[in-house]
Write a protein that holds these residues in place. Sequence first.
Motif, PDB file in Angstrom:
ATOM      1  N   LEU A  15       0.829  -1.207   0.000  1.00  5.65           N
ATOM      2  CA  LEU A  15       0.000   0.000   0.000  1.00  5.65           C
ATOM      3  C   LEU A  15       0.865   1.258   0.000  1.00  5.65           C
ATOM      4  CD1 LEU A  15      -2.882  -0.966   2.438  1.00  5.65           C
ATOM      5  CD2 LEU A  15      -3.067  -0.506  -0.002  1.00  5.65           C
ATOM      6  N   THR A  16       1.917   1.256   0.788  1.00  7.02           N
ATOM      7  CA  THR A  16       2.815   2.418   0.823  1.00  7.02           C
ATOM      8  C   THR A  16       3.467   2.643  -0.540  1.00  7.02           C
ATOM      9  OG1 THR A  16       3.250   1.991   3.155  1.00  7.02           O
ATOM     10  CG2 THR A  16       4.803   3.431   2.013  1.00  7.02           C
ATOM     11  N   GLN A  17       3.917   1.565  -1.168  1.00  8.55           N
ATOM     12  CA  GLN A  17       4.531   1.685  -2.497  1.00  8.55           C
ATOM     13  C   GLN A  17       3.513   2.184  -3.521  1.00  8.55           C
ATOM     14  OE1 GLN A  17       6.057  -2.224  -3.254  1.00  8.55           O
ATOM     15  NE2 GLN A  17       7.937  -1.889  -2.074  1.00  8.55           N
ATOM     16  N   ALA A  18       2.289   1.684  -3.436  1.00  4.47           N
ATOM     17  CA  ALA A  18       1.255   2.099  -4.386  1.00  4.47           C
ATOM     18  C   ALA A  18       0.900   3.570  -4.197  1.00  4.47           C
ATOM     19  CB  ALA A  18       0.014   1.225  -4.215  1.00  4.47           C
ATOM     20  N   GLU A  19       0.831   4.016  -2.952  1.00  4.76           N
ATOM     21  CA  GLU A  19       0.496   5.414  -2.671  1.00  4.76           C
ATOM     22  C   GLU A  19       1.570   6.381  -3.160  1.00  4.76           C
ATOM     23  OE1 GLU A  19      -2.209   4.769   1.330  1.00  4.76           O
ATOM     24  OE2 GLU A  19      -0.061   5.019   1.520  1.00  4.76           O
ATOM     25  N   HIS A  20       2.810   5.921  -3.211  1.00  8.51           N
ATOM     26  CA  HIS A  20       3.904   6.786  -3.639  1.00  8.51           C
ATOM     27  C   HIS A  20       4.323   6.545  -5.092  1.00  8.51           C
ATOM     28  CE1 HIS A  20       4.270   6.994   0.789  1.00  8.51           C
ATOM     29  NE2 HIS A  20       4.513   8.267   0.518  1.00  8.51           N
ATOM     30  N   SER A  21       3.572   5.705  -5.790  1.00  4.88           N
ATOM     31  CA  SER A  21       3.911   5.456  -7.187  1.00  4.88           C
ATOM     32  C   SER A  21       3.433   6.623  -8.045  1.00  4.88           C
ATOM     33  CB  SER A  21       3.253   4.154  -7.670  1.00  4.88           C
ATOM     34  OG  SER A  21       1.873   4.351  -7.846  1.00  4.88           O
ATOM     35  N   GLY A  22       3.878   6.650  -9.264  1.00  2.00           N
ATOM     36  CA  GLY A  22       3.467   7.711 -10.172  1.00  2.00           C
ATOM     37  C   GLY A  22       2.179   7.399 -10.917  1.00  2.00           C
ATOM     38  N   LEU A  23       1.606   6.247 -10.665  1.00  2.00           N
ATOM     39  CA  LEU A  23       0.401   5.833 -11.380  1.00  2.00           C
ATOM     40  C   LEU A  23      -0.851   6.188 -10.581  1.00  2.00           C
ATOM     41  CD1 LEU A  23       1.609   2.323 -12.555  1.00  2.00           C
ATOM     42  CD2 LEU A  23       1.411   4.393 -13.929  1.00  2.00           C
ATOM     43  N   LEU A  24      -1.722   6.958 -11.190  1.00  2.00           N
ATOM     44  CA  LEU A  24      -2.945   7.401 -10.541  1.00  2.00           C
ATOM     45  C   LEU A  24      -3.841   6.225 -10.164  1.00  2.00           C
ATOM     46  CD1 LEU A  24      -4.726   9.771  -9.663  1.00  2.00           C
ATOM     47  CD2 LEU A  24      -5.676   9.790 -11.972  1.00  2.00           C
ATOM     48  N   GLU A  25      -3.873   5.189 -11.003  1.00  2.00           N
ATOM     49  CA  GLU A  25      -4.718   4.027 -10.739  1.00  2.00           C
ATOM     50  C   GLU A  25      -4.295   3.311  -9.461  1.00  2.00           C
ATOM     51  OE1 GLU A  25      -3.315   4.689 -13.659  1.00  2.00           O
ATOM     52  OE2 GLU A  25      -5.048   5.110 -14.923  1.00  2.00           O
ATOM     53  N   PHE A  26      -2.982   3.152  -9.257  1.00  2.05           N
ATOM     54  CA  PHE A  26      -2.496   2.522  -8.034  1.00  2.05           C
ATOM     55  C   PHE A  26      -2.829   3.369  -6.809  1.00  2.05           C
ATOM     56  CE2 PHE A  26       0.816  -0.188 -10.312  1.00  2.05           C
ATOM     57  CZ  PHE A  26       0.112  -1.357 -10.076  1.00  2.05           C
ATOM     58  N   LYS A  27      -2.710   4.670  -6.954  1.00  3.21           N
ATOM     59  CA  LYS A  27      -3.037   5.560  -5.835  1.00  3.21           C
ATOM     60  C   LYS A  27      -4.507   5.444  -5.457  1.00  3.21           C
ATOM     61  CE  LYS A  27       0.561   8.977  -6.685  1.00  3.21           C
ATOM     62  NZ  LYS A  27       0.873  10.372  -6.947  1.00  3.21           N
ATOM     63  N   LYS A  28      -5.393   5.387  -6.457  1.00  5.66           N
ATOM     64  CA  LYS A  28      -6.829   5.244  -6.188  1.00  5.66           C
ATOM     65  C   LYS A  28      -7.129   3.895  -5.540  1.00  5.66           C
ATOM     66  CE  LYS A  28      -8.693   8.234  -9.796  1.00  5.66           C
ATOM     67  NZ  LYS A  28      -9.514   8.282 -11.018  1.00  5.66           N
TER      68      LYS A  28
END
Length: 84
Positions: A15-28
């Motif tokens: 979750l931490t990696q997804a929140e800090h990724s550059g991909l909007l879909e992962f952040k959502k």
Amino acid sequence: MILASRREADLDTWLTQAEHSGLLEFKKLAKGIRQDYAAVKAAISSEWSNGQVEAQVNCLKLQKRIVFGRANFDLLRLRVLSRV
């Protein structure tokens, strides 16, 4: 892999990696998982799954949509029973 191997400890890292990724879909996705974190964590750690039931319900709904407006209940019944 987290779900398949039931590694609930890796969920927070992902979750931490997804929140800090550059991909909007992962952040959502990460935001949605955080909103229902307890349920997601319980689903990962549980040995029980209702996947088979959900698949059967999905198949039945599909069959129902296919014959909707074209036939009566008897045809739907035959289509469902022919799969068994």
